[in-house]
Design a protein around this motif. Structure first.
Motif, PDB file in Angstrom:
ATOM      1  N   PRO A 300      26.739  31.245  37.957  1.00 33.17           N
ATOM      2  CA  PRO A 300      25.845  30.442  38.803  1.00 33.17           C
ATOM      3  C   PRO A 300      24.566  29.979  38.095  1.00 33.17           C
ATOM      4  O   PRO A 300      23.898  29.068  38.589  1.00 33.17           O
ATOM      5  CB  PRO A 300      25.520  31.395  39.961  1.00 33.17           C
ATOM      6  CG  PRO A 300      26.742  32.248  40.078  1.00 33.17           C
ATOM      7  CD  PRO A 300      27.157  32.479  38.644  1.00 33.17           C
ATOM      8  N   GLU A 303      23.608  26.346  37.500  1.00 33.10           N
ATOM      9  CA  GLU A 303      22.922  25.525  38.495  1.00 33.10           C
ATOM     10  C   GLU A 303      21.470  25.258  38.106  1.00 33.10           C
ATOM     11  O   GLU A 303      20.846  24.356  38.636  1.00 33.10           O
ATOM     12  CB  GLU A 303      22.930  26.234  39.861  1.00 33.10           C
ATOM     13  CG  GLU A 303      24.297  26.537  40.411  1.00 33.10           C
ATOM     14  CD  GLU A 303      24.859  25.404  41.234  1.00 33.10           C
ATOM     15  OE1 GLU A 303      24.256  24.310  41.208  1.00 33.10           O
ATOM     16  OE2 GLU A 303      25.889  25.616  41.889  1.00 33.10           O
ATOM     17  N   VAL A 421      30.545  37.821  41.700  1.00 32.02           N
ATOM     18  CA  VAL A 421      30.051  36.514  42.156  1.00 32.02           C
ATOM     19  C   VAL A 421      30.512  35.416  41.208  1.00 32.02           C
ATOM     20  O   VAL A 421      30.940  34.342  41.641  1.00 32.02           O
ATOM     21  CB  VAL A 421      28.510  36.520  42.275  1.00 32.02           C
ATOM     22  CG1 VAL A 421      28.002  35.135  42.681  1.00 32.02           C
ATOM     23  CG2 VAL A 421      28.049  37.561  43.279  1.00 32.02           C
ATOM     24  N   SER A 422      30.428  35.676  39.903  1.00 33.16           N
ATOM     25  CA  SER A 422      30.833  34.664  38.923  1.00 33.16           C
ATOM     26  C   SER A 422      32.290  34.267  39.091  1.00 33.16           C
ATOM     27  O   SER A 422      32.650  33.092  39.000  1.00 33.16           O
ATOM     28  CB  SER A 422      30.598  35.175  37.491  1.00 33.16           C
ATOM     29  OG  SER A 422      29.233  35.153  37.155  1.00 33.16           O
ATOM     30  N   TYR A 425      32.579  32.207  42.320  1.00 34.84           N
ATOM     31  CA  TYR A 425      31.887  30.937  42.082  1.00 34.84           C
ATOM     32  C   TYR A 425      32.745  30.012  41.224  1.00 34.84           C
ATOM     33  O   TYR A 425      32.896  28.818  41.528  1.00 34.84           O
ATOM     34  CB  TYR A 425      30.553  31.225  41.406  1.00 34.84           C
ATOM     35  CG  TYR A 425      29.754  30.009  40.983  1.00 34.84           C
ATOM     36  CD1 TYR A 425      28.957  29.331  41.890  1.00 34.84           C
ATOM     37  CD2 TYR A 425      29.774  29.570  39.664  1.00 34.84           C
ATOM     38  CE1 TYR A 425      28.199  28.237  41.507  1.00 34.84           C
ATOM     39  CE2 TYR A 425      29.023  28.476  39.270  1.00 34.84           C
ATOM     40  CZ  TYR A 425      28.240  27.814  40.189  1.00 34.84           C
ATOM     41  OH  TYR A 425      27.503  26.722  39.788  1.00 34.84           O
ATOM     42  N   ALA A 437      24.730  27.987  44.127  1.00 33.63           N
ATOM     43  CA  ALA A 437      24.352  29.365  43.842  1.00 33.63           C
ATOM     44  C   ALA A 437      22.835  29.506  43.866  1.00 33.63           C
ATOM     45  O   ALA A 437      22.099  28.570  43.531  1.00 33.63           O
ATOM     46  CB  ALA A 437      24.890  29.788  42.482  1.00 33.63           C
ATOM     47  N   GLU A 438      22.362  30.703  44.279  1.00 35.04           N
ATOM     48  CA  GLU A 438      20.916  30.950  44.339  1.00 35.04           C
ATOM     49  C   GLU A 438      20.228  29.816  45.105  1.00 35.04           C
ATOM     50  O   GLU A 438      19.226  29.270  44.679  1.00 35.04           O
ATOM     51  CB  GLU A 438      20.338  31.076  42.926  1.00 35.04           C
ATOM     52  CG  GLU A 438      20.957  32.178  42.089  1.00 35.04           C
ATOM     53  CD  GLU A 438      20.587  33.566  42.595  1.00 35.04           C
ATOM     54  OE1 GLU A 438      19.408  33.790  42.900  1.00 35.04           O
ATOM     55  OE2 GLU A 438      21.503  34.408  42.702  1.00 35.04           O
ATOM     56  N   ASP A 439      20.804  29.480  46.249  1.00 34.48           N
ATOM     57  CA  ASP A 439      20.351  28.351  47.066  1.00 34.48           C
ATOM     58  C   ASP A 439      18.958  28.651  47.623  1.00 34.48           C
ATOM     59  O   ASP A 439      18.773  29.560  48.442  1.00 34.48           O
ATOM     60  CB  ASP A 439      21.362  28.130  48.196  1.00 34.48           C
ATOM     61  CG  ASP A 439      21.146  26.834  48.949  1.00 34.48           C
ATOM     62  OD1 ASP A 439      20.249  26.063  48.559  1.00 34.48           O
ATOM     63  OD2 ASP A 439      21.872  26.596  49.933  1.00 34.48           O
ATOM     64  N   ASP A 447      22.636  33.822  48.222  1.00 35.14           N
ATOM     65  CA  ASP A 447      23.500  34.108  47.066  1.00 35.14           C
ATOM     66  C   ASP A 447      24.406  32.914  46.762  1.00 35.14           C
ATOM     67  O   ASP A 447      24.513  32.478  45.609  1.00 35.14           O
ATOM     68  CB  ASP A 447      24.357  35.347  47.335  1.00 35.14           C
ATOM     69  CG  ASP A 447      23.574  36.637  47.120  1.00 35.14           C
ATOM     70  OD1 ASP A 447      22.454  36.570  46.590  1.00 35.14           O
ATOM     71  OD2 ASP A 447      24.088  37.713  47.481  1.00 35.14           O
ATOM     72  N   LEU A 448      25.065  32.386  47.810  1.00 30.65           N
ATOM     73  CA  LEU A 448      25.963  31.254  47.588  1.00 30.65           C
ATOM     74  C   LEU A 448      26.152  30.482  48.896  1.00 30.65           C
ATOM     75  O   LEU A 448      26.388  31.085  49.947  1.00 30.65           O
ATOM     76  CB  LEU A 448      27.330  31.741  47.088  1.00 30.65           C
ATOM     77  CG  LEU A 448      28.319  30.657  46.635  1.00 30.65           C
ATOM     78  CD1 LEU A 448      27.804  29.918  45.402  1.00 30.65           C
ATOM     79  CD2 LEU A 448      29.696  31.253  46.349  1.00 30.65           C
TER      80      LEU A 448
END
Length: 511
Positions: A300, A303, A421-422, A425, A437-439, A447-448
């Motif tokens: 992520p 991003e 997560v990766s 994602y 990601a990391e919105d 987180d997503l």
């Protein structure tokens, strides 16, 4: 209707055999009339070779090829110049002997074409090159034009063999250093390649080289613009959805107008408008995949990559930064830039949907060592589209269960939330899903976030923890999308390091 110049990089063939040609001669004219030494970095298959051949045809005075093009009535066609053309584009140079033979073969072919007679030839590339430049000047009584295509390929061919890559770098450095010392015999120099090696490592003796890679005036020197599609290829693209084509294939930027990769557009038309990964499939980024795995890269982070100019130019055999290499090879591009005190900072992004789907699909397979990517990704996306969270949980468990045990124990990845997560994602991005990601919200970072045409998913991940939905509520993450006028689903996914898989998945619809 003009033919499509697929794989053709010779201007004479394109013009004489009625292929479509995007006129780059205005840029060529500006370069040849305003400077002498240039360097350009662009990813593969962007038209660098054709542009060099266009320069060659200009200097060799082939006026008949340029009728109707910008430069036709502006250049003095009566005066011609000898062109020394160096190209490392063909073949893979996988040994010291092959590198030496290739350099000698290049000089020999130029010597034969220009009818230069040697009594003795040096085995030292620098001496051979210097003598050749001088003898060409003496024969033609005109200064020499030097065009170098894929200047860095002997190094990149061997980037995983450090000893050989260093050897190639030193051989080329020795050879290129000749150019500055023979300035009195040189009319014009243009060097192209994929990577931007630091001047210290490869061009230390050529400090008069103007790097136009990030000059906005030359942003469209290679590639097709939107205007090119709507004019030169208008007949070929009649009735097509230009906006969809743009999302799939546009987006490559070098501080100016965004461009398309020509290979994509030509193959897209030739294949009856099927949306496929034409450019990406011509070269598997195996070395990039190994770097991602080696560094346990948190995917992520793609991003939010910001680099200064020195970092973008920092590629070398001894210093290989993943983001720098991805930018230079076309898997990342410049989104925006700004001055921070005395430095320019560049925000990088994935250029388009083709690269997003292809790159992340490949990464997903590579970091999980799973051959079932199409099956798992297809099941996951169908369950989300159907809002079937029981099926979604089952398919997620099946995905993580498919990952070989040794991958988890290596570097104890099963303890790291970032790995889980990766993987998820990469699967989502590989499907073309808008996954953020990391919105960022005004209260923290989601987180997503997955954005679908009919719904939005706000996701929180925890390893050996609980309270995912409680955190989403406490932070009010969903408020950012309260005006989206589509259902919002809050999803908490909890991983357990003992079983190395999903322990629990909870969800609710936010009404």
């Amino acid at each position: 209707m003009k033919k499509l110049p697929i794989g053709i990089s010779t201007l004479e063939t394109i013009i004489k055999e009625n292929y479509a040609y995007v006129d780059k001669t205005k840029i060529a004219y500006e370069l040849v009339t305003s400077g002498q030494y240039y360097f350009l970095s662009r990813p593969r298959r962007f038209g660098k070779t054709l542009f060099l051949d266009t320069l060659r045809s200009i200097f060799e005075g082939k006026k008949e090829l340029f009728k109707g093009l910008y430069i036709y009535d502006k250049w003095d066609w009566n005066r011609t110049y000898p062109v020394l053309h160096i190209s490392f584009a063909e073949g893979v140079l996988s040994s010291k002997q092959r590198i030496k033979e290739k350099i000698e073969q290049i000089f020999q072919s130029n010597q034969d074409r220009l009818k230069i007679v040697y009594r003795e030839k040096s085995s030292n590339p620098a001496i051979y090159f210097e003598n050749l430049i001088q003898k060409i000047y003496e024969k033609y009584q005109e200064r020499v034009v030097i065009l170098i295509d894929e200047y860095d390929k002997p190094i990149l061919d061997n980037i995983e063999n450090k000893e050989l890559a260093l050897y190639a770098r030193e051989e080329l450095k020795n050879m290129y250093s000749v150019i500055k010392g023979t300035d009195e015999y040189i009319k014009f120099v243009f060097i192209t390649g994929v990577s931007k090696f630091s001047k210290v490592s490869l061009f230390s003796g050529l400090n008069n080289l103007e790097d136009i890679t990030l000059n906005p005036r030359y942003a469209t020197i290679a590639g097709y613009t939107q205007h090119d599609l709507e004019t030169v290829f208008a007949e070929h693209l009649r009735g097509q959805d230009y906006e969809k084509i743009r999302r799939w294939y546009n987006g490559y930027k070098w501080l100016g107008e965004a461009v398309y990769n020509p290979f994509d557009i030509l193959l897209f038309i030739s294949n009856n408008y099927l949306y496929r990964n034409y450019w990406f499939s011509t070269g598997t980024p195996e070395f990039l995949l190994k770097l991602i795995e080696k560094n346990n890269y948190f995917l992520p982070d793609f991003e939010n990559i910001t680099k200064d100019e020195s970092m973008l130019n920092s590629f070398d055999v001894d210093i290989i930064e993943l983001e720098t290499l991805m930018w230079q090879t076309g898997y990342l591009t410049i989104e925006t830039y700004e001055m921070v005190l005395e430095k320019t900072e560049y925000k990088l992004k994935i250029p388009n949907l083709e690269v997003q789907q292809s790159l992340f699909g490949l990464i997903a397979e590579y970091i999980t060592k799973s051959k079932g990517y199409p099956k798992y990704s297809g099941n996951i996306i169908r369950s989300l589209l159907a809002k079937d969270f029981d099926a979604f949980k089952r398919h997620l468990i099946a995905l993580y269960a498919s990952i070989p045990y040794h991958l988890f124990v290596h570097n104890r990845m099963y303890e790291k939330e970032g790995y889980y997560v990766s993987v998820f994602y990469a699967y989502m991005k590989g499907l073309g899903v808008e996954a953020i990601a990391e919105d960022v919200t005004d209260k923290g970072r989601i987180d997503l976030t997955l954005v679908f045409p009919e719904s939005i998913y706000i996701m929180e991940f925890k390893v050996n923890g609980t309270g995912t939905l409680e955190q989403i509520h406490a932070m009010g993450y969903y408020e950012k999308y309260s005006n989206a006028q589509k259902p919002i689903y809050l999803v908490g996914i909890e991983f357990d390091t003992t079983i190395r898989n999903v322990r629990n998945l909870v969800w609710e619809e936010k009404r």
